[in-house]
Motif scaffolding. Structure first.
Motif, PDB file in Angstrom:
ATOM      1  N   UNK A  42       0.656  -0.880   0.004  1.00 21.82           N
ATOM      2  CA  UNK A  42       0.410  -0.052   0.149  1.00 21.82           C
ATOM      3  C   UNK A  42       0.421   1.495   0.097  1.00 21.82           C
ATOM      4  N   UNK A  43       0.529   2.459  -0.514  1.00 21.23           N
ATOM      5  CA  UNK A  43       1.340   3.221  -0.928  1.00 21.23           C
ATOM      6  C   UNK A  43       0.136   4.627   0.229  1.00 21.23           C
ATOM      7  N   UNK A  44       1.179   5.516   0.090  1.00 15.77           N
ATOM      8  CA  UNK A  44       0.838   6.632   1.226  1.00 15.77           C
ATOM      9  C   UNK A  44       0.156   7.103   0.935  1.00 15.77           C
ATOM     10  N   UNK A  45      -0.954   7.451  -0.686  1.00 15.51           N
ATOM     11  CA  UNK A  45      -1.491   8.066  -1.682  1.00 15.51           C
ATOM     12  C   UNK A  45      -2.513   7.520  -2.560  1.00 15.51           C
ATOM     13  N   UNK A  46      -3.400   7.060  -1.448  1.00 11.41           N
ATOM     14  CA  UNK A  46      -4.525   5.651  -1.409  1.00 11.41           C
ATOM     15  C   UNK A  46      -5.498   6.678  -3.062  1.00 11.41           C
ATOM     16  N   UNK A  47      -5.724   5.059  -3.626  1.00 14.63           N
ATOM     17  CA  UNK A  47      -6.009   6.314  -4.700  1.00 14.63           C
ATOM     18  C   UNK A  47      -5.235   6.879  -5.915  1.00 14.63           C
ATOM     19  N   UNK A  48      -3.764   6.402  -5.953  1.00 15.26           N
ATOM     20  CA  UNK A  48      -3.073   6.571  -7.449  1.00 15.26           C
ATOM     21  C   UNK A  48      -2.748   5.525  -7.988  1.00 15.26           C
ATOM     22  N   UNK A  49      -2.099   6.620  -9.021  1.00 18.47           N
ATOM     23  CA  UNK A  49      -1.761   5.113 -10.037  1.00 18.47           C
ATOM     24  C   UNK A  49      -0.872   4.571  -9.739  1.00 18.47           C
ATOM     25  N   UNK A  50       0.153   5.436  -8.781  1.00 20.65           N
ATOM     26  CA  UNK A  50       1.243   4.653  -8.395  1.00 20.65           C
ATOM     27  C   UNK A  50       1.099   3.485  -7.339  1.00 20.65           C
ATOM     28  N   UNK A  51      -0.649   3.755  -6.318  1.00 21.58           N
ATOM     29  CA  UNK A  51      -1.144   3.118  -5.880  1.00 21.58           C
ATOM     30  C   UNK A  51      -0.979   1.621  -6.370  1.00 21.58           C
ATOM     31  N   UNK A  52      -2.450   1.907  -7.003  1.00 20.12           N
ATOM     32  CA  UNK A  52      -2.968   0.415  -8.104  1.00 20.12           C
ATOM     33  C   UNK A  52      -1.706  -0.056  -8.517  1.00 20.12           C
ATOM     34  N   UNK A  53      -1.141   0.897  -8.802  1.00 21.99           N
ATOM     35  CA  UNK A  53       0.191  -0.494  -9.915  1.00 21.99           C
ATOM     36  C   UNK A  53       0.566  -1.283  -8.706  1.00 21.99           C
ATOM     37  N   UNK A  54       1.156  -0.510  -7.625  1.00 18.83           N
ATOM     38  CA  UNK A  54       1.627  -1.405  -6.855  1.00 18.83           C
ATOM     39  C   UNK A  54       1.013  -2.279  -6.319  1.00 18.83           C
ATOM     40  N   UNK A  55      -0.274  -2.483  -5.613  1.00 18.60           N
ATOM     41  CA  UNK A  55      -1.626  -3.524  -5.110  1.00 18.60           C
ATOM     42  C   UNK A  55      -0.765  -4.645  -6.452  1.00 18.60           C
ATOM     43  N   UNK A  56      -0.668  -4.279  -7.456  1.00 18.84           N
ATOM     44  CA  UNK A  56      -1.222  -4.864  -8.613  1.00 18.84           C
ATOM     45  C   UNK A  56      -0.585  -5.783  -9.090  1.00 18.84           C
ATOM     46  N   UNK A  79      11.744  -5.045 -13.856  1.00 21.27           N
ATOM     47  CA  UNK A  79      13.059  -4.502 -14.561  1.00 21.27           C
ATOM     48  C   UNK A  79      13.953  -3.637 -13.827  1.00 21.27           C
ATOM     49  N   UNK A  80      15.000  -3.352 -13.573  1.00 24.26           N
ATOM     50  CA  UNK A  80      16.443  -2.650 -13.397  1.00 24.26           C
ATOM     51  C   UNK A  80      17.137  -1.645 -13.450  1.00 24.26           C
ATOM     52  N   UNK A  81      17.556  -1.035 -13.309  1.00 26.82           N
ATOM     53  CA  UNK A  81      18.451  -0.058 -13.692  1.00 26.82           C
ATOM     54  C   UNK A  81      20.109  -0.468 -13.783  1.00 26.82           C
ATOM     55  N   UNK A  82      20.587   0.288 -14.716  1.00 27.83           N
ATOM     56  CA  UNK A  82      22.345  -0.575 -15.471  1.00 27.83           C
ATOM     57  C   UNK A  82      23.387  -0.546 -14.064  1.00 27.83           C
ATOM     58  N   UNK A  83      22.521   0.072 -12.873  1.00 28.68           N
ATOM     59  CA  UNK A  83      23.550  -0.261 -11.870  1.00 28.68           C
ATOM     60  C   UNK A  83      22.713  -1.598 -11.248  1.00 28.68           C
ATOM     61  N   UNK A  84      22.446  -2.257 -11.729  1.00 27.93           N
ATOM     62  CA  UNK A  84      20.944  -3.381 -10.998  1.00 27.93           C
ATOM     63  C   UNK A  84      20.820  -3.119  -9.753  1.00 27.93           C
ATOM     64  N   UNK A  85      19.617  -1.838  -9.666  1.00 24.29           N
ATOM     65  CA  UNK A  85      18.972  -1.036  -8.956  1.00 24.29           C
ATOM     66  C   UNK A  85      17.763  -1.675  -9.479  1.00 24.29           C
ATOM     67  N   UNK A  86      16.508  -1.855  -8.312  1.00 24.71           N
ATOM     68  CA  UNK A  86      14.970  -2.129  -8.505  1.00 24.71           C
ATOM     69  C   UNK A  86      14.429  -0.542  -9.626  1.00 24.71           C
ATOM     70  N   UNK A  87      13.886  -1.142 -10.113  1.00 28.36           N
ATOM     71  CA  UNK A  87      13.626   0.455 -11.145  1.00 28.36           C
ATOM     72  C   UNK A  87      12.315   0.774 -10.429  1.00 28.36           C
ATOM     73  N   UNK A  88      11.222   0.206 -10.003  1.00 22.69           N
ATOM     74  CA  UNK A  88       9.798   0.401  -8.969  1.00 22.69           C
ATOM     75  C   UNK A  88       9.661   0.068  -7.678  1.00 22.69           C
ATOM     76  N   UNK A  89       9.180   0.249  -7.556  1.00 20.75           N
ATOM     77  CA  UNK A  89       8.391  -0.558  -6.038  1.00 20.75           C
ATOM     78  C   UNK A  89       8.607  -1.861  -5.676  1.00 20.75           C
ATOM     79  N   UNK A  90       7.683  -2.381  -6.752  1.00 26.83           N
ATOM     80  CA  UNK A  90       7.506  -3.887  -7.182  1.00 26.83           C
ATOM     81  C   UNK A  90       9.213  -4.738  -7.032  1.00 26.83           C
TER      82      UNK A  90
END
Length: 103
Positions: A42-56, A79-90
């Motif tokens: 769950x994100x801090x801003x209920x109803x946001x697109x980022x929260x919906x994507x993170x829940x899904x 998906x990861x960055x060139x430095x092998x860091x995660x590109x998303x909350x997932x």
């Protein structure tokens, strides 16, 4: 592959995670043998697109785990960055799963 159903009562770990300057709360439910079997984000801003994507994304991680996909396979698929860091909350959640329970 058959889906492994989680027990009705199960251990759960909840923690806060920051990614891309946003705060999230993550809960991981475990099978009796200690394997992760479900993830909630769950994100801090209920109803946001980022929260919906993170829940899904958490639902998709949960389904993959319940069908026997190893955490490390999921980690290498996101998906990861060139430095092998995660590109998303997932990706950050999956990295934490790897830290907590291994691959």
């Amino acid at each position: 592959m058959t889906r492994a159903i989680l027990p009705e009562r199960r251990a759960v770990e909840t923690f806060d995670l920051r990614h891309d300057s946003m705060s999230f709360t993550v809960s991981i439910g475990f099978y009796d043998d200690g394997r992760p079997g479900e993830v909630f984000v769950t994100g801090t801003k209920a109803g946001s697109g980022v929260e919906a994507v993170s829940r899904d994304g958490a639902i998709l991680i949960s389904l993959a785990l319940q069908h026997g996909v190893p955490v490390d396979v999921i980690r290498h698929a996101v998906t990861r960055t060139a430095g092998d860091e995660p590109s998303s909350i997932i990706g950050a959640v999956v990295d934490r799963l790897v830290q907590e329970v291994g691959s």
